[in-house]
Scaffold this motif. Structure first.
Motif, mmCIF file in Angstrom:
data_model
loop_
_atom_site.group_PDB
_atom_site.id
_atom_site.type_symbol
_atom_site.label_atom_id
_atom_site.label_comp_id
_atom_site.label_asym_id
_atom_site.label_seq_id
_atom_site.Cartn_x
_atom_site.Cartn_y
_atom_site.Cartn_z
ATOM 1 N N ALA A 1 -4.689 -10.987 -8.647
ATOM 2 C CA ALA A 1 -4.814 -9.686 -9.309
ATOM 3 C C ALA A 1 -3.830 -8.682 -8.726
ATOM 4 C CB ALA A 1 -6.245 -9.167 -9.188
ATOM 5 N N ILE A 2 -3.635 -8.730 -7.417
ATOM 6 C CA ILE A 2 -2.656 -7.842 -6.778
ATOM 7 C C ILE A 2 -1.245 -8.167 -7.269
ATOM 8 C CG2 ILE A 2 -1.552 -7.270 -4.578
ATOM 9 C CD1 ILE A 2 -4.286 -7.393 -3.299
ATOM 10 N N TYR A 3 -0.926 -9.458 -7.367
ATOM 11 C CA TYR A 3 0.389 -9.858 -7.888
ATOM 12 C C TYR A 3 0.588 -9.364 -9.310
ATOM 13 C CZ TYR A 3 1.239 -13.065 -3.970
ATOM 14 O OH TYR A 3 1.463 -13.610 -2.737
ATOM 15 N N LEU A 4 -0.429 -9.503 -10.138
ATOM 16 C CA LEU A 4 -0.331 -9.078 -11.529
ATOM 17 C C LEU A 4 -0.135 -7.563 -11.623
ATOM 18 C CD1 LEU A 4 -0.475 -9.781 -14.526
ATOM 19 C CD2 LEU A 4 -2.947 -9.503 -14.375
ATOM 20 N N ALA A 5 -0.947 -6.803 -10.901
ATOM 21 C CA ALA A 5 -0.827 -5.345 -10.921
ATOM 22 C C ALA A 5 0.514 -4.900 -10.350
ATOM 23 C CB ALA A 5 -1.973 -4.715 -10.135
ATOM 24 N N SER A 6 0.981 -5.563 -9.300
ATOM 25 C CA SER A 6 2.275 -5.224 -8.706
ATOM 26 C C SER A 6 3.415 -5.465 -9.685
ATOM 27 C CB SER A 6 2.523 -6.052 -7.444
ATOM 28 O OG SER A 6 1.531 -5.801 -6.499
ATOM 29 N N THR A 7 3.316 -6.543 -10.438
ATOM 30 C CA THR A 7 4.341 -6.841 -11.442
ATOM 31 C C THR A 7 4.343 -5.785 -12.533
ATOM 32 O OG1 THR A 7 4.034 -9.201 -11.002
ATOM 33 C CG2 THR A 7 5.176 -8.606 -13.034
ATOM 34 N N ASP B 1 13.582 9.223 11.950
ATOM 35 C CA ASP B 1 14.467 8.336 11.199
ATOM 36 C C ASP B 1 14.233 8.551 9.706
ATOM 37 O OD1 ASP B 1 16.019 6.329 10.152
ATOM 38 O OD2 ASP B 1 15.184 4.749 11.422
ATOM 39 N N ARG B 2 15.213 9.107 9.016
ATOM 40 C CA ARG B 2 15.064 9.417 7.593
ATOM 41 C C ARG B 2 14.897 8.165 6.745
ATOM 42 N NH1 ARG B 2 16.246 14.661 6.062
ATOM 43 N NH2 ARG B 2 17.072 15.952 7.727
ATOM 44 N N HIS B 3 15.546 7.070 7.108
ATOM 45 C CA HIS B 3 15.451 5.839 6.333
ATOM 46 C C HIS B 3 14.037 5.231 6.439
ATOM 47 C CE1 HIS B 3 19.684 5.931 5.414
ATOM 48 N NE2 HIS B 3 19.957 6.091 6.700
ATOM 49 N N LEU B 4 13.468 5.245 7.647
ATOM 50 C CA LEU B 4 12.101 4.750 7.814
ATOM 51 C C LEU B 4 11.105 5.636 7.063
ATOM 52 C CD1 LEU B 4 11.767 3.611 11.524
ATOM 53 C CD2 LEU B 4 11.601 2.229 9.471
ATOM 54 N N TYR B 5 11.335 6.944 7.085
ATOM 55 C CA TYR B 5 10.442 7.865 6.388
ATOM 56 C C TYR B 5 10.503 7.639 4.879
ATOM 57 C CZ TYR B 5 8.189 12.189 4.936
ATOM 58 O OH TYR B 5 7.352 13.105 4.358
ATOM 59 N N LYS B 6 11.693 7.383 4.355
ATOM 60 C CA LYS B 6 11.854 7.118 2.922
ATOM 61 C C LYS B 6 11.151 5.820 2.531
ATOM 62 C CE LYS B 6 15.362 6.836 -0.649
ATOM 63 N NZ LYS B 6 16.794 6.891 -0.974
ATOM 64 N N ALA B 7 11.278 4.788 3.369
ATOM 65 C CA ALA B 7 10.622 3.512 3.099
ATOM 66 C C ALA B 7 9.103 3.678 3.169
ATOM 67 C CB ALA B 7 11.086 2.459 4.093
ATOM 68 N N ARG B 8 8.623 4.427 4.145
ATOM 69 C CA ARG B 8 7.182 4.675 4.268
ATOM 70 C C ARG B 8 6.657 5.396 3.044
ATOM 71 N NH1 ARG B 8 3.582 6.970 9.021
ATOM 72 N NH2 ARG B 8 1.993 7.954 7.770
ATOM 73 N N HIS B 9 7.400 6.378 2.562
ATOM 74 C CA HIS B 9 7.001 7.142 1.376
ATOM 75 C C HIS B 9 6.880 6.227 0.158
ATOM 76 C CE1 HIS B 9 6.666 10.546 -1.310
ATOM 77 N NE2 HIS B 9 7.670 10.082 -2.020
ATOM 78 N N LEU B 10 7.847 5.332 -0.028
ATOM 79 C CA LEU B 10 7.806 4.409 -1.159
ATOM 80 C C LEU B 10 6.599 3.480 -1.080
ATOM 81 C CD1 LEU B 10 11.573 3.438 -1.487
ATOM 82 C CD2 LEU B 10 10.228 4.826 -3.061
ATOM 83 N N ILE B 11 6.300 2.991 0.106
ATOM 84 C CA ILE B 11 5.170 2.084 0.290
ATOM 85 C C ILE B 11 3.847 2.811 0.041
ATOM 86 C CG2 ILE B 11 3.914 0.727 2.009
ATOM 87 C CD1 ILE B 11 6.711 0.042 3.174
ATOM 88 N N GLU B 12 3.723 4.037 0.535
ATOM 89 C CA GLU B 12 2.498 4.806 0.307
ATOM 90 C C GLU B 12 2.304 5.092 -1.176
ATOM 91 O OE1 GLU B 12 2.479 8.285 2.734
ATOM 92 O OE2 GLU B 12 2.126 7.150 4.579
ATOM 93 N N ASN B 13 3.380 5.397 -1.891
ATOM 94 C CA ASN B 13 3.286 5.634 -3.331
ATOM 95 C C ASN B 13 2.882 4.368 -4.066
ATOM 96 O OD1 ASN B 13 3.943 8.290 -3.072
ATOM 97 N ND2 ASN B 13 6.042 8.068 -3.736
ATOM 98 N N PHE B 14 3.392 3.220 -3.630
ATOM 99 C CA PHE B 14 3.036 1.945 -4.255
ATOM 100 C C PHE B 14 1.548 1.672 -4.105
ATOM 101 C CE2 PHE B 14 2.173 -2.570 -3.605
ATOM 102 C CZ PHE B 14 2.404 -3.022 -4.885
ATOM 103 N N PHE B 15 1.010 1.863 -2.908
ATOM 104 C CA PHE B 15 -0.419 1.626 -2.700
ATOM 105 C C PHE B 15 -1.269 2.606 -3.504
ATOM 106 C CE2 PHE B 15 0.814 -0.863 1.062
ATOM 107 C CZ PHE B 15 0.043 -1.986 0.816
ATOM 108 N N GLN C 1 -5.036 2.509 -8.490
ATOM 109 C CA GLN C 1 -5.466 2.983 -9.805
ATOM 110 C C GLN C 1 -6.069 1.856 -10.633
ATOM 111 O OE1 GLN C 1 -2.115 4.888 -11.608
ATOM 112 N NE2 GLN C 1 -2.247 6.675 -10.280
ATOM 113 N N TYR C 2 -5.820 0.614 -10.264
ATOM 114 C CA TYR C 2 -6.395 -0.527 -10.963
ATOM 115 C C TYR C 2 -7.795 -0.766 -10.395
ATOM 116 C CZ TYR C 2 -1.866 -1.318 -13.003
ATOM 117 O OH TYR C 2 -0.707 -1.155 -13.712
ATOM 118 N N ARG C 3 -8.790 -0.593 -11.248
ATOM 119 C CA ARG C 3 -10.180 -0.619 -10.806
ATOM 120 C C ARG C 3 -10.571 -1.948 -10.162
ATOM 121 N NH1 ARG C 3 -15.525 0.061 -14.450
ATOM 122 N NH2 ARG C 3 -16.937 0.539 -12.752
ATOM 123 N N ALA C 4 -10.112 -3.045 -10.721
ATOM 124 C CA ALA C 4 -10.477 -4.360 -10.180
ATOM 125 C C ALA C 4 -9.961 -4.540 -8.753
ATOM 126 C CB ALA C 4 -9.932 -5.462 -11.073
#
Length: 68
Positions: free
Chosen positions: A57-63, A20-34, A39-42
């Motif tokens: 801290a996760i909310y702040l870094a995500s924002t 499923d190309r759509h699931l693969y694209k979503a997985r790729h985006l999530i892996e890149n986000f993590f 990269q945030y040391r804390a």
């Protein structure tokens, strides 16, 4: 969904499978986000002892990631 193929087979593989190309694209985006989040040391070392502070801290870094 359990048992569904998300990643494509290697290009040189003899047995090519459908995925499923759509699931693969979503997985790729999530892996890149993590990867960016780690990269945030804390967050990578989990400095905060309380779960609420760590989540903040996760909310702040995500924002910050989302705004960039």
């Amino acid at each position: 969904t359990k048992g569904q193929v998300v990643m494509p087979a290697k290009s040189n593989s003899i047995d090519q499978r459908d995925y499923d190309r759509h699931l693969y694209k979503a997985r790729h985006l999530i892996e890149n986000f993590f990867a960016k989040l780690k990269q945030y040391r804390a967050i990578a070392t989990r400095y905060d002892k309380l779960a609420q502070n760590f989540l903040s801290a996760i909310y702040l870094a995500s924002t910050i990631i989302w705004l960039n």
